[in-house]
Design an enzyme around this catalytic site. Structure first.
Site, PDB file in Angstrom:
ATOM      1  CG  ASP A   1      -2.033   1.023   1.066  1.00 33.96           C
ATOM      2  OD1 ASP A   1      -2.459   1.284  -0.075  1.00 33.96           O
ATOM      3  OD2 ASP A   1      -2.477   1.571   2.085  1.00 33.96           O
TER       4      ASP A   1
ATOM      5  CG  ASP B   1      -5.541   0.674   3.633  1.00 32.50           C
ATOM      6  OD1 ASP B   1      -5.560  -0.381   4.279  1.00 32.50           O
ATOM      7  OD2 ASP B   1      -4.700   1.577   3.804  1.00 32.50           O
TER       8      ASP B   1
ATOM      9  NE  ARG C   1      -7.769   6.770   9.393  1.00 34.15           N
ATOM     10  CZ  ARG C   1      -7.113   6.548   8.271  1.00 34.15           C
ATOM     11  NH1 ARG C   1      -5.846   6.153   8.288  1.00 34.15           N
ATOM     12  NH2 ARG C   1      -7.708   6.699   7.112  1.00 34.15           N
TER      13      ARG C   1
ATOM     14  CE  LYS D   1      -3.222   2.459   7.111  1.00 34.52           C
ATOM     15  NZ  LYS D   1      -4.070   3.345   6.272  1.00 34.52           N
TER      16      LYS D   1
ATOM     17  CG  HIS E   1      -4.463  10.695   2.414  1.00 32.36           C
ATOM     18  ND1 HIS E   1      -5.484  10.593   3.335  1.00 32.36           N
ATOM     19  CD2 HIS E   1      -3.531   9.770   2.796  1.00 32.36           C
ATOM     20  CE1 HIS E   1      -5.188   9.652   4.220  1.00 32.36           C
ATOM     21  NE2 HIS E   1      -4.009   9.142   3.917  1.00 32.36           N
TER      22      HIS E   1
ATOM     23  CB  THR F   1      -7.330  -4.618   1.901  1.00 30.19           C
ATOM     24  OG1 THR F   1      -6.413  -4.174   2.911  1.00 30.19           O
ATOM     25  CG2 THR F   1      -7.232  -3.719   0.693  1.00 30.19           C
TER      26      THR F   1
ATOM     27  NE  ARG G   1       4.615  15.037   9.590  1.00 27.17           N
ATOM     28  CZ  ARG G   1       3.945  13.957   9.167  1.00 27.17           C
ATOM     29  NH1 ARG G   1       3.804  12.919   9.955  1.00 27.17           N
ATOM     30  NH2 ARG G   1       3.443  13.914   7.953  1.00 27.17           N
TER      31      ARG G   1
ATOM     32  CD  GLU H   1      -6.070   5.113   4.399  1.00 27.76           C
ATOM     33  OE1 GLU H   1      -5.383   4.345   3.679  1.00 27.76           O
ATOM     34  OE2 GLU H   1      -5.576   5.852   5.275  1.00 27.76           O
TER      35      GLU H   1
ATOM     36  CD  GLU I   1      -7.664  12.846   3.874  1.00 25.12           C
ATOM     37  OE1 GLU I   1      -7.897  11.665   3.543  1.00 25.12           O
ATOM     38  OE2 GLU I   1      -7.228  13.700   3.078  1.00 25.12           O
TER      39      GLU I   1
ATOM     40  CE1 TYR J   1       3.224   7.927  11.957  1.00 19.13           C
ATOM     41  CE2 TYR J   1       2.124   7.923  14.082  1.00 19.13           C
ATOM     42  CZ  TYR J   1       2.768   8.601  13.068  1.00 19.13           C
ATOM     43  OH  TYR J   1       2.948   9.949  13.170  1.00 19.13           O
TER      44      TYR J   1
ATOM     45  CD  GLU K   1      -5.304   3.083  -0.473  1.00 20.13           C
ATOM     46  OE1 GLU K   1      -4.496   2.492  -1.218  1.00 20.13           O
ATOM     47  OE2 GLU K   1      -5.161   3.178   0.761  1.00 20.13           O
TER      48      GLU K   1
ATOM     49  CD  GLN L   1      -2.762   4.832  10.396  1.00 17.58           C
ATOM     50  OE1 GLN L   1      -3.985   4.743  10.284  1.00 17.58           O
ATOM     51  NE2 GLN L   1      -1.998   5.357   9.459  1.00 17.58           N
TER      52      GLN L   1
HETATM   53 CA    CA Z   1      -3.855   3.330   2.517  1.00 15.95          CA
END
Ligand code: CA
Length: 418
Positions: free
Chosen positions: A125, A230, A234, A250, A132, A254, A141, A198, A360, A241, A200, A237
């Protein structure tokens, strides 16, 4: 390019996703019969096993449809891919002379169950959508450091789990996992409370490689594309991560759409990648238009409720194409196989209603979205069905993928309670 007419009338409707221009590849079953390969045409499926047994599909590569997956066709290589598509155009096109022989091989889609269209040998992935990556970066950040310093120079990716890939229509169970405690005490093991999707596109690699390949070679290696969700936890993650990237967040599932839309079908819809902020290094440089103009949308349907469209975007919003991702994947000498699946990364657009994840859309849960009927969502709730849609729109015809849908079912009771 105009509509290519078929003698199967439903294929000629401008809004039918499976005109003769498309001819996507899937695996289906009916009743108690075994799964087998099929090609979507209008409201019907051409049963490739039956067509091969009837002598309508015969190639030097030998029998291709005695197995319920498309990997053998992939492994036969691009000349066979082109020959098969040309033969299907003849059998299903308006001027077909063998209608009487083909007709018994047609099965209504309405009564068919779809299965995974290929054996997924590996799954990688990527994180190659700029909007994104920027949105997530701002949340985690701040705007000044939103994109990591490597982001504009290579398509970031991680090795996922082929075993987790399921076909559209498969329920997805809310996972348990370890999450950070808000008060810096010990972490907790609990069902994910921030389960997300997600949006994709998945590229299906059709040819093996053993060593670095160029972007043009990579383009030729791609057999086709599927819609891909995907699913992402969260909260799991966020805790796990760093420093090696996503792992259990993840790995639950999928979901992919049931039909592989070939590169040949999408070829009239090729568009260029966006302008480069920095020139890419020569081995990743754009050599031609390798994205596609594919309208994408997402609907969320609460249990017993109506579907609300929560995002609309387009595959052309990607910063890196699938051939660039595949070329980068091989730079180390990493061998690729027929059946390798490459997730594009979340495809968000520049506007608020074009974001390809709830992370998002609800801005980390701070701005819940409102669905038709007035209920709100920050992340997915049990019983929600999440569906991805994709369409490339030609002159009087539509190239579709079938839907990519999954329903979130409740977490198990504590899986370690014995
Ligand atoms: Ca992804």
């Amino acid at each position: 390019m105009p509509l290519l007419p078929s003698w199967i009338d439903s294929a000629n409707r401008p809004d039918n996703p499976f005109p003769l221009n498309n001819l996507p590849y899937g695996v289906f079953s009916t009743g108690d019969d075994d799964p087998r390969c099929g090609v979507a045409i209008g409201d019907m499926i051409l049963d490739c096993r039956a067509a091969e047994e009837a002598g309508l599909l015969a190639f030097d590569a030998g029998p291709l449809f005695d197995v319920p997956f498309w990997n053998e066709v992939m492994e036969a290589g691009p000349d066979l891919w082109a020959a098969l598509r040309a033969r299907l155009m003849v059998l299903l096109g308006e001027g077909a002379g063998e209608r009487a022989q083909v007709a018994p091989c047609l099965v209504p889609q309405a009564g068919a169950m779809m299965h995974l269209p290929f054996l997924v040998s590996e799954y990688t992935d990527f994180y190659a959508g700029r909007h994104h990556a920027f949105n997530v970066g701002v949340m985690f950040r701040g705007a000044d450091n939103a994109l990591p310093p490597n982001w504009l120079h290579l398509p970031i990716g991680y090795n996922g789990r082929a075993s987790s890939v399921v076909v559209s229509g498969t329920d997805v169970r809310r996972p348990w996992g370890q999450v950070k405690s808000p008060d810096h005490a010990l972490p907790a093991f609990q069902p994910s409370r921030r389960f997300d999707f997600e949006l994709e596109l998945g590229a299906v690699v059709g040819m093996a490689s053993d060593g670095p390949v160029t972007v043009d070679e990579a383009h030729a290696m791609i057999f086709g594309y599927v819609l891909l969700n995907d699913w992402s936890a969260r909260d799991i993650q966020a805790w796990e991560y760093q420093p090696l990237g996503p792992f259990q967040a993840k790995a639950t599932a999928t979901t992919i759409s049931p039909w592989i839309v070939t590169g040949a079908a999408l070829d009239p819809f090729r568009v260029a990648c966006p302008a480069r902020e920095f020139p890419l290094l020569p081995h990743l440089r754009d050599t031609g238009p390798m994205l596609y103009d594919i309208d994408l949308s997402v609907t969320l349907t609460p249990d017993g409720g109506a579907a609300t469209t929560i995002a609309r975007t387009n595959y052309r919003e990607m910063y890196y194409s699938a051939p660039q991702q595949l070329a980068h994947h091989t730079t180390s000498g990493c061998p690729m196989n027929a059946g390798d699946l490459l997730g594009s990364g979340t495809i968000s657009g520049p506007t608020k209603d074009s974001r390809g994840s709830l992370l998002e859309l609800s801005w980390g849960g701070k701005e819940p979205i409102t669905l038709d009927g007035g209920v709100t969502r920050s992340f997915l709730e049990d019983g929600d069905t999440l569906t991805l849609h994709g369409a490339a729109r030609g002159d009087g015809f539509t190239i579709g993928f079938g839907t990519c849908a999954g329903r979130l079912i409740p977490a198990l009771p504590d899986p370690y309670a014995r």
